[in-house]
Design a protein around this motif. Sequence first.
Motif, PDB file in Angstrom:
ATOM      1  N   ILE A   7     -67.080 118.024  10.009  1.00 52.97           N
ATOM      2  CA  ILE A   7     -68.061 118.452   9.011  1.00 52.97           C
ATOM      3  C   ILE A   7     -67.447 118.406   7.614  1.00 52.97           C
ATOM      4  CG2 ILE A   7     -69.408 120.429   8.215  1.00 52.97           C
ATOM      5  CD1 ILE A   7     -69.896 121.102  11.160  1.00 52.97           C
ATOM      6  N   LEU A   8     -66.190 118.801   7.479  1.00 55.11           N
ATOM      7  CA  LEU A   8     -65.536 118.728   6.175  1.00 55.11           C
ATOM      8  C   LEU A   8     -65.367 117.284   5.706  1.00 55.11           C
ATOM      9  CD1 LEU A   8     -62.857 121.551   6.320  1.00 55.11           C
ATOM     10  CD2 LEU A   8     -64.901 121.426   4.907  1.00 55.11           C
ATOM     11  N   VAL A   9     -65.106 116.382   6.640  1.00 52.40           N
ATOM     12  CA  VAL A   9     -65.022 114.960   6.281  1.00 52.40           C
ATOM     13  C   VAL A   9     -66.389 114.463   5.820  1.00 52.40           C
ATOM     14  CG1 VAL A   9     -64.674 112.638   7.232  1.00 52.40           C
ATOM     15  CG2 VAL A   9     -63.033 114.452   7.725  1.00 52.40           C
ATOM     16  N   GLY A  15     -70.061 112.798   1.528  1.00 50.61           N
ATOM     17  CA  GLY A  15     -71.321 113.012   0.832  1.00 50.61           C
ATOM     18  C   GLY A  15     -71.130 113.266  -0.654  1.00 50.61           C
ATOM     19  N   ILE A  16     -70.115 114.016  -1.001  1.00 48.02           N
ATOM     20  CA  ILE A  16     -69.850 114.297  -2.414  1.00 48.02           C
ATOM     21  C   ILE A  16     -69.424 113.020  -3.142  1.00 48.02           C
ATOM     22  CG2 ILE A  16     -68.275 115.491  -3.984  1.00 48.02           C
ATOM     23  CD1 ILE A  16     -68.367 117.860  -2.005  1.00 48.02           C
ATOM     24  N   VAL A  17     -68.513 112.262  -2.537  1.00 49.38           N
ATOM     25  CA  VAL A  17     -68.060 111.015  -3.160  1.00 49.38           C
ATOM     26  C   VAL A  17     -69.224 110.029  -3.272  1.00 49.38           C
ATOM     27  CG1 VAL A  17     -66.584 108.996  -2.825  1.00 49.38           C
ATOM     28  CG2 VAL A  17     -65.664 111.295  -2.487  1.00 49.38           C
ATOM     29  N   LEU A  18     -70.048 109.942  -2.237  1.00 44.30           N
ATOM     30  CA  LEU A  18     -71.196 109.054  -2.275  1.00 44.30           C
ATOM     31  C   LEU A  18     -72.188 109.469  -3.362  1.00 44.30           C
ATOM     32  CD1 LEU A  18     -72.414 106.587  -0.901  1.00 44.30           C
ATOM     33  CD2 LEU A  18     -73.564 108.138   0.667  1.00 44.30           C
ATOM     34  N   VAL A  49     -71.464 110.992  -6.159  1.00 45.93           N
ATOM     35  CA  VAL A  49     -70.880 110.625  -7.457  1.00 45.93           C
ATOM     36  C   VAL A  49     -71.013 109.126  -7.703  1.00 45.93           C
ATOM     37  CG1 VAL A  49     -68.702 110.484  -8.730  1.00 45.93           C
ATOM     38  CG2 VAL A  49     -69.305 112.586  -7.528  1.00 45.93           C
ATOM     39  N   VAL A  50     -70.733 108.324  -6.691  1.00 43.97           N
ATOM     40  CA  VAL A  50     -70.825 106.871  -6.845  1.00 43.97           C
ATOM     41  C   VAL A  50     -72.269 106.452  -7.112  1.00 43.97           C
ATOM     42  CG1 VAL A  50     -70.589 104.674  -5.606  1.00 43.97           C
ATOM     43  CG2 VAL A  50     -68.762 106.367  -5.509  1.00 43.97           C
ATOM     44  N   LEU A  51     -73.220 107.015  -6.366  1.00 43.44           N
ATOM     45  CA  LEU A  51     -74.620 106.657  -6.583  1.00 43.44           C
ATOM     46  C   LEU A  51     -75.104 107.100  -7.958  1.00 43.44           C
ATOM     47  CD1 LEU A  51     -76.199 107.406  -3.090  1.00 43.44           C
ATOM     48  CD2 LEU A  51     -75.735 105.181  -4.117  1.00 43.44           C
ATOM     49  N   ARG A  52     -74.627 108.215  -8.440  1.00 41.56           N
ATOM     50  CA  ARG A  52     -74.992 108.646  -9.787  1.00 41.56           C
ATOM     51  C   ARG A  52     -74.380 107.710 -10.834  1.00 41.56           C
ATOM     52  NH1 ARG A  52     -72.867 113.879 -10.213  1.00 41.56           N
ATOM     53  NH2 ARG A  52     -74.480 114.481  -8.748  1.00 41.56           N
ATOM     54  N   TRP A  53     -73.185 107.230 -10.571  1.00 41.97           N
ATOM     55  CA  TRP A  53     -72.495 106.342 -11.507  1.00 41.97           C
ATOM     56  C   TRP A  53     -73.219 104.998 -11.630  1.00 41.97           C
ATOM     57  CZ3 TRP A  53     -68.762 102.190 -10.467  1.00 41.97           C
ATOM     58  CH2 TRP A  53     -68.108 101.764 -11.627  1.00 41.97           C
ATOM     59  N   TRP A 105     -81.048 112.827  -2.202  1.00 46.47           N
ATOM     60  CA  TRP A 105     -80.789 113.240  -0.832  1.00 46.47           C
ATOM     61  C   TRP A 105     -79.346 113.701  -0.630  1.00 46.47           C
ATOM     62  CZ3 TRP A 105     -77.025 110.681   1.839  1.00 46.47           C
ATOM     63  CH2 TRP A 105     -76.620 109.453   1.329  1.00 46.47           C
ATOM     64  N   THR A 106     -78.422 113.264  -1.485  1.00 44.18           N
ATOM     65  CA  THR A 106     -77.026 113.658  -1.290  1.00 44.18           C
ATOM     66  C   THR A 106     -76.826 115.148  -1.555  1.00 44.18           C
ATOM     67  OG1 THR A 106     -76.446 113.016  -3.546  1.00 44.18           O
ATOM     68  CG2 THR A 106     -76.105 111.380  -1.819  1.00 44.18           C
TER      69      THR A 106
END
Length: 79
Positions: free
Chosen positions: A8-10, A15-18, A20-24, A31-32
Amino acid sequence: MGHLASAILVLLSVGIVLGVVLRWVQLDNSWTYDFDLFTLVWAAFAGAAYTSLRGRHVTAGIAIENIIGRGTLLAVLRF
């Protein structure tokens, strides 16, 4: 239970990295936020169950013991 909490932590990290990337790249990432919130809640439940099973639950008293000392009345009353 420990493996579940680790997975779950992975997922939360991915999800957090995704997000940030999608926002960038300026794509819809609404949905993230929901995914991250969902995994955070389940990480808390799985982590609490795991630490309860192992008898190693972390409490706020650790800070009291480090600042004041173990033998003080406040540290004894915490238990």
